[in-house]
Motif scaffolding. Sequence first.
Motif, mmCIF file in Angstrom:
data_model
loop_
_atom_site.group_PDB
_atom_site.id
_atom_site.type_symbol
_atom_site.label_atom_id
_atom_site.label_comp_id
_atom_site.label_asym_id
_atom_site.label_seq_id
_atom_site.Cartn_x
_atom_site.Cartn_y
_atom_site.Cartn_z
ATOM 1 N N GLY A 61 0.828 -1.216 0.000
ATOM 2 C CA GLY A 61 0.000 0.000 0.000
ATOM 3 C C GLY A 61 0.860 1.262 0.000
ATOM 4 O O GLY A 61 0.570 2.234 -0.709
ATOM 5 N N PHE A 62 1.958 1.240 0.761
ATOM 6 C CA PHE A 62 2.854 2.404 0.800
ATOM 7 C C PHE A 62 3.593 2.545 -0.533
ATOM 8 O O PHE A 62 3.693 3.633 -1.100
ATOM 9 C CB PHE A 62 3.844 2.269 1.961
ATOM 10 C CG PHE A 62 4.857 3.381 2.003
ATOM 11 C CD1 PHE A 62 4.465 4.681 2.305
ATOM 12 C CD2 PHE A 62 6.199 3.133 1.730
ATOM 13 C CE1 PHE A 62 5.395 5.727 2.328
ATOM 14 C CE2 PHE A 62 7.135 4.168 1.750
ATOM 15 C CZ PHE A 62 6.730 5.458 2.048
ATOM 16 N N ILE A 63 4.065 1.415 -1.068
ATOM 17 C CA ILE A 63 4.808 1.458 -2.333
ATOM 18 C C ILE A 63 3.902 1.956 -3.467
ATOM 19 O O ILE A 63 4.320 2.722 -4.327
ATOM 20 C CB ILE A 63 5.408 0.060 -2.666
ATOM 21 C CG1 ILE A 63 6.520 -0.278 -1.670
ATOM 22 C CG2 ILE A 63 5.947 0.023 -4.094
ATOM 23 C CD1 ILE A 63 7.081 -1.690 -1.790
ATOM 24 N N GLU A 64 2.633 1.554 -3.409
ATOM 25 C CA GLU A 64 1.680 1.981 -4.451
ATOM 26 C C GLU A 64 1.127 3.380 -4.199
ATOM 27 O O GLU A 64 0.288 3.860 -4.948
ATOM 28 C CB GLU A 64 0.524 0.973 -4.518
ATOM 29 C CG GLU A 64 0.940 -0.383 -5.079
ATOM 30 C CD GLU A 64 0.005 -1.516 -4.657
ATOM 31 O OE1 GLU A 64 -1.084 -1.210 -4.097
ATOM 32 O OE2 GLU A 64 0.365 -2.688 -4.871
ATOM 33 N N GLY A 65 1.537 4.018 -3.127
ATOM 34 C CA GLY A 65 1.087 5.384 -2.848
ATOM 35 C C GLY A 65 -0.318 5.450 -2.275
ATOM 36 O O GLY A 65 -0.946 6.513 -2.284
ATOM 37 N N ARG A 66 -0.833 4.337 -1.765
ATOM 38 C CA ARG A 66 -2.201 4.331 -1.251
ATOM 39 C C ARG A 66 -2.272 4.747 0.220
ATOM 40 O O ARG A 66 -3.289 5.250 0.666
ATOM 41 C CB ARG A 66 -2.818 2.935 -1.441
ATOM 42 C CG ARG A 66 -3.169 2.663 -2.907
ATOM 43 C CD ARG A 66 -3.010 1.207 -3.293
ATOM 44 N NE ARG A 66 -3.830 0.311 -2.497
ATOM 45 C CZ ARG A 66 -5.104 0.049 -2.740
ATOM 46 N NH1 ARG A 66 -5.714 0.605 -3.748
ATOM 47 N NH2 ARG A 66 -5.759 -0.790 -1.983
ATOM 48 N N ILE A 67 -1.219 4.519 0.979
ATOM 49 C CA ILE A 67 -1.182 4.964 2.378
ATOM 50 C C ILE A 67 0.161 5.625 2.673
ATOM 51 O O ILE A 67 1.145 5.388 1.966
ATOM 52 C CB ILE A 67 -1.410 3.801 3.389
ATOM 53 C CG1 ILE A 67 -0.449 2.646 3.123
ATOM 54 C CG2 ILE A 67 -2.859 3.339 3.392
ATOM 55 C CD1 ILE A 67 -0.504 1.549 4.187
#
Length: 390
Positions: free
Chosen positions: A333-339
């Motif tokens: 989620g962090f890598i995908e920019g979601r969180i």
Amino acid sequence: MTKRVSILGATGSIGCNTIDLIEADPDAFDIVALTAGSNVARLADQAQRLRADIAVTADEARLPELRAALEGTGIEAAAGKAAIDEAAARPSDWVMSAIVGAAGLSPGIAALEQGATLALANKESMVAAGPLVLATAEANDATLLPVDSEHSAIFQALVGEKRDEVERVIITASGGAFRDWPLERLKTATLAEASSHPNWDMGQRITIDSASLFNKALELIEAKELFGFRPDQIEVLIHPESLVHAMVGFADGGLMAHVGPPDMRHAIGYALYWPDRGNVPVERLDLAKVGTLTFREPDEARHPALRLARDVMETGGYAGAIFNAAKETALDGFIEGRIGFLEMAEVVEATLEKMTDDCLANAAITLDQVHEVDHLARETARNLIAARQG
Ligand code: NDP
Ligand code: MG
């Protein structure tokens, strides 16, 4: 006598470091299997250089590409998860477990089942299923050697010592990319900032885990599972120089510290040549030049990962599998920019809370059940991430 070697996760940071050592001592090793995720070009190149028997990619769609690259070499090509398990099960003396994430568990088990010595870089398998990994090693008379630098350091400090005379162990943490950042600033930490490590050159996922201290959290659980220490015996110290990897404290107050350069080839080489010591080409430390070694306590307010790991160690059962799967999903989620950076720990904590009934403390851990819990925890964490995005 040559050692028959397989490398799971050959194309990654640990895999490449392992190959570097093998290529420096080519007559000592015979390569059985090399596996990768999807980097087929690198895998084919490695397989040819090392004259492996078989090269396997996890990505079935890339099998034609791998076949084409290996055509005429006599090296077998295969693809898919089951093919990786089969490659790990091929008779060999020494298997490097260096796939990243829970995907490393079942091939690691397969390698132990064929009686190989398993060099364990894949800490996620100890976190998700420590008791199962140990029981499999014991049932098959297989040896498990830690490769994580802190755990290799503990293992080395314990040689010739009595386990019941160990009072405590201290694992060190560099503190990662955000060692000196205040809490406020951590909220806005970017992927690029989290992906560069001050001391170690590693894969992207473990580098980000170092910045969030989730890597150290995994290592606390790994130390408990691998060595059977009580949770309250295991301490963490921030040590920015990354030269002392771990210390073991004994009943008489003595501390044995393991000191070495921040180069994974030391711990990999220790496992590769164990029980002997090979001539590993890492830097010889000049401590006079280093001058000062510093240590300080971690700030748990800034690093909730450590507190969560302590809860997981107390709960036991499948809590480790939930923790690891939630952490992997939050990291995606962090890598995908979601969180955001700090939201990773919030997602992991919320997943653990939602799934406490699934922890099944004291349950005997089976591979099927670990996979089921892992699947459920990823789904729970994904839903929590989606809800945050609202
Ligand atoms: P990398 O991301 O550099 O490499 C991971 C390897 O696993 C690659 O070969 C990759 O293939 C392969 N892979 C990824 N996903 C899958 C999958 N689903 N199925 C099969 N293979 C897969 O990771 P690292 O080398 O940094 O780390 C490997 C392990 O070692 C981790 O468990 C990590 O925590 C541990 N470790 C690493 C340290 C380090 O210094 N790097 C230090 C201590 C522990 P591809 O290249 O094709 O994507
Ligand atoms: Mg480590």
